[in-house]
Design an enzyme around this catalytic site. Structure first.
Site, PDB file in Angstrom:
ATOM      1  N   HIS A  19     100.853  13.300 125.815  1.00  0.00           N
ATOM      2  CA  HIS A  19     100.942  13.315 127.334  1.00  0.00           C
ATOM      3  C   HIS A  19     101.615  12.242 127.897  1.00  0.00           C
ATOM      4  O   HIS A  19     102.518  12.167 128.670  1.00  0.00           O
ATOM      5  CB  HIS A  19      99.710  13.347 127.813  1.00  0.00           C
ATOM      6  CG  HIS A  19      98.914  14.615 127.920  1.00  0.00           C
ATOM      7  ND1 HIS A  19      97.291  14.500 127.286  1.00  0.00           N
ATOM      8  CD2 HIS A  19      99.002  15.960 127.893  1.00  0.00           C
ATOM      9  CE1 HIS A  19      96.941  15.515 127.169  1.00  0.00           C
ATOM     10  NE2 HIS A  19      97.835  16.532 127.785  1.00  0.00           N
ATOM     11  N   LYS A  43      86.217  26.032 132.620  1.00  0.00           N
ATOM     12  CA  LYS A  43      86.675  25.610 131.104  1.00  0.00           C
ATOM     13  C   LYS A  43      85.881  24.550 130.787  1.00  0.00           C
ATOM     14  O   LYS A  43      85.288  23.750 131.234  1.00  0.00           O
ATOM     15  CB  LYS A  43      88.267  24.997 131.188  1.00  0.00           C
ATOM     16  CG  LYS A  43      89.064  25.208 130.223  1.00  0.00           C
ATOM     17  CD  LYS A  43      90.415  24.721 130.404  1.00  0.00           C
ATOM     18  CE  LYS A  43      91.245  24.562 129.127  1.00  0.00           C
ATOM     19  NZ  LYS A  43      92.495  24.023 129.432  1.00  0.00           N
ATOM     20  N   ARG A  92     105.660  21.543 123.265  1.00  0.00           N
ATOM     21  CA  ARG A  92     105.573  20.950 121.713  1.00  0.00           C
ATOM     22  C   ARG A  92     106.218  21.615 120.890  1.00  0.00           C
ATOM     23  O   ARG A  92     106.960  21.303 119.978  1.00  0.00           O
ATOM     24  CB  ARG A  92     104.108  21.098 121.698  1.00  0.00           C
ATOM     25  CG  ARG A  92     103.190  19.822 122.216  1.00  0.00           C
ATOM     26  CD  ARG A  92     101.934  20.107 121.951  1.00  0.00           C
ATOM     27  NE  ARG A  92     101.396  21.195 122.992  1.00  0.00           N
ATOM     28  CZ  ARG A  92     100.300  21.146 123.499  1.00  0.00           C
ATOM     29  NH1 ARG A  92      99.245  20.142 123.155  1.00  0.00           N
ATOM     30  NH2 ARG A  92      99.971  22.147 124.615  1.00  0.00           N
ATOM     31  N   SER A 130      95.015  18.056 123.216  1.00  0.00           N
ATOM     32  CA  SER A 130      93.699  17.222 123.578  1.00  0.00           C
ATOM     33  C   SER A 130      92.459  18.344 122.786  1.00  0.00           C
ATOM     34  O   SER A 130      91.665  17.511 122.636  1.00  0.00           O
ATOM     35  CB  SER A 130      93.620  17.462 125.084  1.00  0.00           C
ATOM     36  OG  SER A 130      94.466  16.734 125.901  1.00  0.00           O
TER      37      SER A 130
END
Ligand code: ADP
Length: 160
Positions: A19, A43, A92, A130
């Site tokens: 990030h 979530k 990514r 993450s």
């Protein structure tokens, strides 16, 4: 001249070097970057939103044109509220593309004036997420190469 403001939304649970790499790149291009934690109650998470915001603020201390915020609801509504027409996302690998493509297309449908721009991190962070950090943390592994030192400490505190 109008200031170019962009918003970088995400879960940031927790913030990683990936990030931070994207933030550095975007902050060079935009006059102001708002890094905003998406509040998503359904979530499963490791850190509460205020902790994620605090960890981002610590990581970004000294970066004059970057601020940290959080938001609930639709991203395009939040962007309008913040008077920005640019959404920053990171890519990514090809695996991110399908999901990011879908989100960007939906956001464009909802709000045609908003553009999504993508940044690529340096190669060594292309595998980093993450969720990988959360998995390693769960098994008490070493995350010091993946997240800043204050996040390593926060993870250690959680495990106690
Ligand atoms: P994750 O939980 O997948 O790490 P976030 O919701 O916090 O993701 O991610 C916010 C944005 O940052 C997404 O666009 C995601 O693709 C991007 N991102 C996350 N990690 C990286 C990384 N290592 N390199 C580049 N972009 C990243």
């Amino acid at each position: 001249m109008k200031k170019r403001v962009a918003v970088y939304p995400g879960s940031f649970d927790p913030v990683t070097f990936g990030h931070l790499d994207i933030i550095d790149r975007a902050a060079k291009i935009f006059d102001h970057l708002i890094v905003s934690v998406f509040v998503h109650s359904a979530k499963r998470h490791l850190f509460e939103v205020p902790e994620r915001v605090a960890m981002l603020k610590t990581a970004l201390k000294g970066k004059k044109n970057v601020s940290v915020d959080c938001f609930e609801g639709l991203l395009v509504d939040y962007a309008k509220k913040k008077k920005t027409e640019v959404i920053v996302r990171g890519l990514r690998a090809i695996s991110d593309l399908e999901y990011e493509f879908q989100i960007a297309a939906v956001n464009r449908t909802l709000s045609p004036g908003i553009e999504t721009v993508f940044f690529m991190p340096r190669q060594r962070y292309t595998y980093l997420s993450s969720s990988i950090v959360r998995d390693i943390a769960h098994f008490k592994g070493d995350v010091s190469k993946l997240v800043p030192p204050h996040v390593v400490k926060a993870i250690k505190r959680l495990k106690k």
